[in-house]
Design an enzyme around this catalytic site. Structure first.
Site, PDB file in Angstrom:
ATOM      1  N   TYR A 166      -6.927  -8.417  12.095  1.00  0.00           N
ATOM      2  CA  TYR A 166      -5.577  -8.178  12.595  1.00  0.00           C
ATOM      3  C   TYR A 166      -5.448  -8.695  14.031  1.00  0.00           C
ATOM      4  O   TYR A 166      -6.401  -8.636  14.817  1.00  0.00           O
ATOM      5  CB  TYR A 166      -5.254  -6.686  12.581  1.00  0.00           C
ATOM      6  CG  TYR A 166      -5.001  -6.129  11.199  1.00  0.00           C
ATOM      7  CD1 TYR A 166      -3.731  -6.169  10.636  1.00  0.00           C
ATOM      8  CD2 TYR A 166      -6.031  -5.557  10.457  1.00  0.00           C
ATOM      9  CE1 TYR A 166      -3.487  -5.651   9.371  1.00  0.00           C
ATOM     10  CE2 TYR A 166      -5.801  -5.031   9.189  1.00  0.00           C
ATOM     11  CZ  TYR A 166      -4.528  -5.085   8.651  1.00  0.00           C
ATOM     12  OH  TYR A 166      -4.304  -4.582   7.394  1.00  0.00           O
ATOM     13  N   GLN A 221       2.139  -5.911   5.988  1.00  0.00           N
ATOM     14  CA  GLN A 221       2.261  -5.739   4.558  1.00  0.00           C
ATOM     15  C   GLN A 221       3.630  -6.226   4.102  1.00  0.00           C
ATOM     16  O   GLN A 221       4.404  -6.736   4.909  1.00  0.00           O
ATOM     17  CB  GLN A 221       2.052  -4.277   4.180  1.00  0.00           C
ATOM     18  CG  GLN A 221       0.627  -3.781   4.439  1.00  0.00           C
ATOM     19  CD  GLN A 221       0.406  -2.371   3.915  1.00  0.00           C
ATOM     20  OE1 GLN A 221       1.164  -1.814   3.148  1.00  0.00           O
ATOM     21  NE2 GLN A 221      -0.681  -1.763   4.389  1.00  0.00           N
ATOM     22  N   GLU A 265      -6.231  -9.098   4.373  1.00  0.00           N
ATOM     23  CA  GLU A 265      -5.446  -8.302   5.314  1.00  0.00           C
ATOM     24  C   GLU A 265      -5.404  -9.056   6.635  1.00  0.00           C
ATOM     25  O   GLU A 265      -6.438  -9.281   7.262  1.00  0.00           O
ATOM     26  CB  GLU A 265      -6.027  -6.893   5.514  1.00  0.00           C
ATOM     27  CG  GLU A 265      -5.861  -5.978   4.314  1.00  0.00           C
ATOM     28  CD  GLU A 265      -6.227  -4.529   4.599  1.00  0.00           C
ATOM     29  OE1 GLU A 265      -6.097  -4.096   5.774  1.00  0.00           O
ATOM     30  OE2 GLU A 265      -6.643  -3.828   3.660  1.00  0.00           O
ATOM     31  N   ASN A 282     -12.567  -1.406  -1.012  1.00  0.00           N
ATOM     32  CA  ASN A 282     -11.822  -1.830   0.166  1.00  0.00           C
ATOM     33  C   ASN A 282     -12.524  -1.323   1.423  1.00  0.00           C
ATOM     34  O   ASN A 282     -12.845  -0.139   1.509  1.00  0.00           O
ATOM     35  CB  ASN A 282     -10.398  -1.268   0.122  1.00  0.00           C
ATOM     36  CG  ASN A 282      -9.702  -1.391   1.476  1.00  0.00           C
ATOM     37  OD1 ASN A 282      -9.257  -2.463   1.851  1.00  0.00           O
ATOM     38  ND2 ASN A 282      -9.619  -0.284   2.210  1.00  0.00           N
ATOM     39  N   GLU A 283     -12.790  -2.202   2.339  1.00  0.00           N
ATOM     40  CA  GLU A 283     -13.358  -1.835   3.640  1.00  0.00           C
ATOM     41  C   GLU A 283     -14.511  -0.839   3.495  1.00  0.00           C
ATOM     42  O   GLU A 283     -14.496   0.259   4.057  1.00  0.00           O
ATOM     43  CB  GLU A 283     -12.272  -1.299   4.577  1.00  0.00           C
ATOM     44  CG  GLU A 283     -11.241  -2.368   4.928  1.00  0.00           C
ATOM     45  CD  GLU A 283     -10.252  -1.948   6.003  1.00  0.00           C
ATOM     46  OE1 GLU A 283     -10.290  -0.785   6.447  1.00  0.00           O
ATOM     47  OE2 GLU A 283      -9.430  -2.801   6.407  1.00  0.00           O
ATOM     48  N   GLU A 305       0.841  -1.197   0.000  1.00  0.00           N
ATOM     49  CA  GLU A 305       0.000   0.000   0.000  1.00  0.00           C
ATOM     50  C   GLU A 305       0.877   1.247   0.000  1.00  0.00           C
ATOM     51  O   GLU A 305       2.001   1.231   0.512  1.00  0.00           O
ATOM     52  CB  GLU A 305      -0.916  -0.002   1.232  1.00  0.00           C
ATOM     53  CG  GLU A 305      -1.884   1.165   1.294  1.00  0.00           C
ATOM     54  CD  GLU A 305      -2.932   1.010   2.392  1.00  0.00           C
ATOM     55  OE1 GLU A 305      -3.823   1.874   2.468  1.00  0.00           O
ATOM     56  OE2 GLU A 305      -2.854   0.030   3.158  1.00  0.00           O
TER      57      GLU A 305
END
Length: 521
Positions: free
Chosen positions: A267, A374, A325, A200-201, A54
């Protein structure tokens, strides 16, 4: 073999009660397992090793792209050392340009002469300027250098269906005005675009949408993502945030045939003080170790429940689940821009990576893509850089150890053994998975989550005749051991000799806080 299992069973019975860390230190431990090579499962898709890059901190500029900086050897702007290291991982796919950055990315700002591209503010990450130097052509060149496939995240946040459709046409069309423009900018032949993310999201930085609204928006935008004749683009919808099962239910019920995949983001965020993450990446005690691994193990529950919802609407499993992610998220390293999400990477992160890779094997029928967050210099990175310096993290080494899993066949393995407990954190002490690779060799990945005690794992091999075993191990004296520019090889895999195979039984003594990869022959 009978006597061997009798002794192992007795040891197991003496050690399966959850123990405190101090008790574990004084008590030998054993686990028993069964590997069923005669009951092969699904393919462990190579796309499970997808990476994520990203426009965030130095994840692109500095970590990958150095332009004309002659201090750092590069090929057309991308640093040779980082590209070579990533090629050693055989990176299959890279997701770009975000993340939240994708929610405001306008592709036309990243094409044409670099000096004429607009400089903007990266409103999501650090408030720094974004020069748009790395755009479509540069990213595609990086993919060619890596030999990786492309996973583009489209802008649903503040972009339009027309903008998204034209970007896809610009990248993939062999003819037409946009193809001519692409050729003018240096690329005559169209690129392959195997994966395209519809936003995204959408529940967060992609628009703060409700599920019912988001699925309608997704259907609309996906309608205009069209592949040229003879090509196919797999469309991936913006899926749930962790345990938001209603989001998955809504998308599976209402998205129809517009999607080929659905994402999920989760996460590992230790610390009891809520968001944003405040726990240190390197300064932690055993409670911080145990909490982090316990939260990582929740990935199994999330994948189980989201997959069950998907099974209800898609029993043939046409739509894959993409955990695109995942990884640890701590407070940024001291002295760094908090918006850059720069964090060190320790032995603890190596265990997190191994546990997740083992969990993915259990769900490989539905989970056919994941992307750690990432790739370089951001969150649980493979690689850390500082100017011309580069270091490989413990997480990088775990990914390299598991590389034989790519497109292998999952072999069921079940483990019964001791538990590891510290304060309120309580979990199985051994994480395991196994595959038969494309060449026919069997590999067994094991992780000992107990930081204090070794564990002997005795595995009955069913449907497999093995005459020898070799392997590698990654561990260190301290839980927070790490690699830095002064000591780049403090945590790395070394040969593992504490395993044997005899009479259809594999025995391995796992050191405390270790990841072991065994190769059976």
């Amino acid at each position: 073999m009978t006597n061997l299992f009798a002794r192992a069973t007795l040891a197991l019975l003496l050690s399966t009660t959850p123990l405190t860390a101090n008790a574990q230190t004084a008590s030998p431990q054993a686990a028993m397992a069964i590997l069923q090579a005669d009951k092969p499962g699904p393919v462990y898709d190579r796309r499970i090793f997808t990476q994520f890059a990203e426009h965030l901190g130095t994840g692109i500029y500095g970590g990958l792209w150095v332009g004309n900086d002659k201090r750092i050897p590069n090929t057309r702007g991308f640093r040779n050392d980082v590209v070579a290291a990533l090629k050693r991982l055989a990176v299959p796919v890279v997701r770009w340009p975000g993340g939240c950055f994708a929610d405001e990315y306008h592709w036309r700002e990243g094409i044409g002469p670099q000096k004429k591209r607009p400089v903007k503010i990266n409103t999501h990450w650090g408030g720094v300027t974004e020069p748009n130097t790395v755009g479509t052509h540069e990213f595609m060149d990086l993919m060619d250098q890596l030999g990786a496939e492309v996973y583009i995240s489209g802008n649903v946040g503040n972009g339009t269906p027309q903008e998204m459709a034209e970007w896809v046409e610009y990248m993939t069309s062999p003819t037409g005005t946009l193809a001519d423009e692409r050729a003018k900018n240096g690329r005559k032949e169209p690129w392959k675009l195997p994966y395209f993310g519809i936003g995204n999201e959408l529940w967060g930085c992609g628009g703060n949408m409700r599920a019912d609204y988001a699925v309608d928006v997704t259907r609309r935008y996906a309608t205009f993502v069209k592949a040229p004749k003879g090509a196919k683009i797999l469309k991936i919808g913006s899926g749930a945030n962790g345990p938001d099962y209603n989001w998955t239910e809504t998308f599976m019920r209402d998205s129809g045939k517009s999607l080929d995949g659905l994402s999920l983001h989760y996460y590992t965020v230790p610390g009891k003080n809520g968001w944003p993450p405040k726990a240190s990446a390197t300064d932690f005690d055993e409670a911080g170790w145990a909490e982090t691994l316990s939260l990582t193990l929740k990935t199994d529950e999330l994948l189980t429940k989201h997959s069950a919802i998907m099974d209800k609407y898609d029993p043939a499993k046409r739509i894959f689940l993409a955990l695109d992610e995942w990884g640890t998220w701590y407070a940024g390293d001291p002295g760094t821009n908090p918006g850059f999400l720069r964090q060190q990477n320790t032995l603890r992160d190596a265990l997190v990576a191994a546990v997740n890779l083992n969990i993915f094997a259990k769900h490989a029928d539905r989970v056919r893509m994941t992307a750690i967050a990432q790739m370089v210099d951001v969150l649980q990175a493979m690689i850390l850089t500082d100017g011309p310096k580069m270091v490989l993290t413990p997480t990088y080494h775990v990914f390299e150890m598991y590389k034989p899993y790519m497109d292998g066949t999952v072999l069921p393995i079940t483990v019964k053994g001791p538990w590891y407990a510290k304060d309120e954190w309580n979990m199985p002490a051994v994480s395991a998975s196994a595959v038969r690779d494309k060449a026919g060799q069997v590999h067994v990945g094991l992780a000992n989550l107990n930081p204090n005690a070794a564990i002997t794992v005795t595995t009955r091999l069913e449907g497999l005749s093995a005459g020898s075993v070799s392997g590698r191990v990654i561990t260190a004296p301290a839980m927070n051991a790490l690699n830095d520019f002064n000591a780049p090889e403090a945590v790395k895999p070394v040969a593992f000799s504490d395993a044997k195979v005899e009479g259809g039984v594999l025995t391995a003594r796992l050191p405390a806080k270790s990841v072991v990869m065994l190769d059976l022959k």
